[in-house]
Design a protein around this motif. Structure first.
Motif, PDB file in Angstrom:
ATOM      1  N   VAL A  68       0.863  -1.184   0.000  1.00  0.00           N
ATOM      2  CA  VAL A  68       0.000   0.000   0.000  1.00  0.00           C
ATOM      3  C   VAL A  68       0.902   1.238   0.000  1.00  0.00           C
ATOM      4  N   PRO A  69       0.613   2.247  -0.820  1.00  0.00           N
ATOM      5  CA  PRO A  69       1.461   3.439  -0.879  1.00  0.00           C
ATOM      6  C   PRO A  69       1.569   4.144   0.467  1.00  0.00           C
ATOM      7  N   ASP A  70       2.692   4.820   0.664  1.00  0.00           N
ATOM      8  CA  ASP A  70       2.880   5.651   1.849  1.00  0.00           C
ATOM      9  C   ASP A  70       1.764   6.690   1.908  1.00  0.00           C
ATOM     10  N   PRO A  71       1.125   6.873   3.071  1.00  0.00           N
ATOM     11  CA  PRO A  71       0.041   7.858   3.168  1.00  0.00           C
ATOM     12  C   PRO A  71       0.436   9.270   2.759  1.00  0.00           C
ATOM     13  N   ALA A  72       1.755   9.579   2.872  1.00  0.00           N
ATOM     14  CA  ALA A  72       2.210  10.924   2.521  1.00  0.00           C
ATOM     15  C   ALA A  72       2.481  11.077   1.023  1.00  0.00           C
ATOM     16  N   SER A  73       2.504   9.974   0.285  1.00  0.00           N
ATOM     17  CA  SER A  73       2.759  10.040  -1.156  1.00  0.00           C
ATOM     18  C   SER A  73       1.529  10.552  -1.890  1.00  0.00           C
ATOM     19  N   PRO A  74       1.703  11.029  -3.125  1.00  0.00           N
ATOM     20  CA  PRO A  74       0.534  11.506  -3.883  1.00  0.00           C
ATOM     21  C   PRO A  74      -0.554  10.446  -4.015  1.00  0.00           C
ATOM     22  N   VAL A  75      -0.158   9.207  -4.291  1.00  0.00           N
ATOM     23  CA  VAL A  75      -1.161   8.147  -4.407  1.00  0.00           C
ATOM     24  C   VAL A  75      -1.825   7.911  -3.052  1.00  0.00           C
ATOM     25  N   GLY A  76      -1.035   7.898  -1.991  1.00  0.00           N
ATOM     26  CA  GLY A  76      -1.588   7.723  -0.651  1.00  0.00           C
ATOM     27  C   GLY A  76      -2.567   8.828  -0.292  1.00  0.00           C
ATOM     28  N   GLN A  77      -2.276  10.049  -0.707  1.00  0.00           N
ATOM     29  CA  GLN A  77      -3.182  11.163  -0.435  1.00  0.00           C
ATOM     30  C   GLN A  77      -4.488  11.016  -1.210  1.00  0.00           C
ATOM     31  N   THR A  78      -4.393  10.494  -2.439  1.00  0.00           N
ATOM     32  CA  THR A  78      -5.616  10.249  -3.217  1.00  0.00           C
ATOM     33  C   THR A  78      -6.470   9.191  -2.536  1.00  0.00           C
ATOM     34  N   LEU A  79      -5.842   8.154  -2.021  1.00  0.00           N
ATOM     35  CA  LEU A  79      -6.585   7.123  -1.300  1.00  0.00           C
ATOM     36  C   LEU A  79      -7.237   7.705  -0.047  1.00  0.00           C
ATOM     37  N   ALA A  80      -6.549   8.643   0.608  1.00  0.00           N
ATOM     38  CA  ALA A  80      -7.124   9.283   1.798  1.00  0.00           C
ATOM     39  C   ALA A  80      -8.359  10.100   1.435  1.00  0.00           C
ATOM     40  N   ARG A  81      -8.331  10.747   0.265  1.00  0.00           N
ATOM     41  CA  ARG A  81      -9.507  11.512  -0.174  1.00  0.00           C
ATOM     42  C   ARG A  81     -10.675  10.569  -0.471  1.00  0.00           C
ATOM     43  N   MET A  82     -10.354   9.390  -0.968  1.00  0.00           N
ATOM     44  CA  MET A  82     -11.423   8.403  -1.166  1.00  0.00           C
ATOM     45  C   MET A  82     -12.045   8.022   0.167  1.00  0.00           C
ATOM     46  N   ARG A  83     -11.216   7.872   1.183  1.00  0.00           N
ATOM     47  CA  ARG A  83     -11.718   7.514   2.504  1.00  0.00           C
ATOM     48  C   ARG A  83     -12.550   8.649   3.097  1.00  0.00           C
ATOM     49  N   ASP A  84     -12.212   9.890   2.745  1.00  0.00           N
ATOM     50  CA  ASP A  84     -13.020  11.021   3.212  1.00  0.00           C
ATOM     51  C   ASP A  84     -14.438  10.944   2.642  1.00  0.00           C
ATOM     52  N   ILE A  85     -14.545  10.440   1.421  1.00  0.00           N
ATOM     53  CA  ILE A  85     -15.866  10.311   0.783  1.00  0.00           C
ATOM     54  C   ILE A  85     -16.604   9.089   1.308  1.00  0.00           C
ATOM     55  N   ASP A  86     -15.889   7.975   1.394  1.00  0.00           N
ATOM     56  CA  ASP A  86     -16.456   6.729   1.901  1.00  0.00           C
ATOM     57  C   ASP A  86     -15.654   6.300   3.112  1.00  0.00           C
ATOM     58  N   GLY A  87     -16.202   6.524   4.291  1.00  0.00           N
ATOM     59  CA  GLY A  87     -15.480   6.252   5.526  1.00  0.00           C
ATOM     60  C   GLY A  87     -15.152   4.792   5.739  1.00  0.00           C
ATOM     61  N   THR A  88     -15.774   3.892   4.981  1.00  0.00           N
ATOM     62  CA  THR A  88     -15.502   2.461   5.134  1.00  0.00           C
ATOM     63  C   THR A  88     -14.346   1.984   4.266  1.00  0.00           C
TER      64      THR A  88
END
Length: 221
Positions: A68-88
């Protein structure tokens, strides 16, 4: 399914039918040239908790190495935005679902199981798979595919278009995969265990009630 945008445009499934047939006949994978010899009996591998690809817990399968990408990486940040939309949403849980879906799709394509494919593919992708299956059936050819193991599942890219998420996953698997003609003569592939690398892109409307991530593109890694 890179950070924000992928290094290569998503595969367009409007390609000519001949290309699709040849591509899908080999189960959308590229052999690396390394054919594994018969393996000795090994202790039972660690079993992962049954993954969820469509909201249902599936039977446990041998766990692949997940990346899984590092949360601080651009891809990791995109995944975090997905989690903001869908908390699950959880990247690790998502990869567990990809493991199960990959096994189901490869097997269903080889068997010509259109019902299973219809539930796991986008409309355009399903039409491409169905066209290849129909061409294979018309030629009285058969596809043999057996996934011996999935070695690696790695999130390579992620993109968010409005509320729709796309995630590209690198899948490294050991397979026996070949096609046979009407007389049983091998056409493509090999009956040896071969390492195959795929890049599969999954998509989902993150606010829809349907939790299924569907395959929208597939190409060699």
């Amino acid at each position: 399914m890179g950070s924000g945008s992928f290094p290569i445009d998503l595969v367009l499934f409007g390609m000519i039918a001949a290309f699709l047939v040849l591509r899908l006949r080999s189960i959308l994978g590229r052999r690396t040239g390394f054919e594994r010899p018969p393996q000795p009996v090994q202790p039972a591998p660690r079993m992962a908790q049954g993954p969820v690809i469509d909201g249902k817990v599936e039977p446990a399968v041998p766990a692949a190495q997940q990346s899984v990408p590092d949360p601080a990486s651009p891809v990791g940040q995109t995944l975090a935005r997905m989690r903001d939309i869908d908390g699950t949403f959880d990247p690790g849980r998502f990869l567990g679902g990809v493991d199960q879906a990959f096994r189901m799709i490869v097997t269903a394509f080889a068997q010509g199981d259109r019902v299973t494919l219809r539930n796991l593919l986008s409309d355009d992708t399903y039409r491409a798979f169905e066209g290849a299956i129909s061409a294979r059936e018309a030629a009285n050819e058969t596809q043999v595919s057996e996934i011996r193991s999935i070695q690696q599942l790695a999130i390579e890219g992620a993109e968010l278009k409005g509320k729709t998420g796309q995630i590209m996953v690198r899948i490294v698997s050991d397979q026996v995969s070949y096609a046979r003609d009407a007389g049983g003569k091998p056409l493509t592939g090999t009956d040896a265990v071969t390492e195959i690398v795929d890049l599969w892109t999954f998509e989902r409307d993150l606010v829809a009630s349907d939790p299924t991530w569907r395959l929208v593109a597939a190409r060699s890694g």
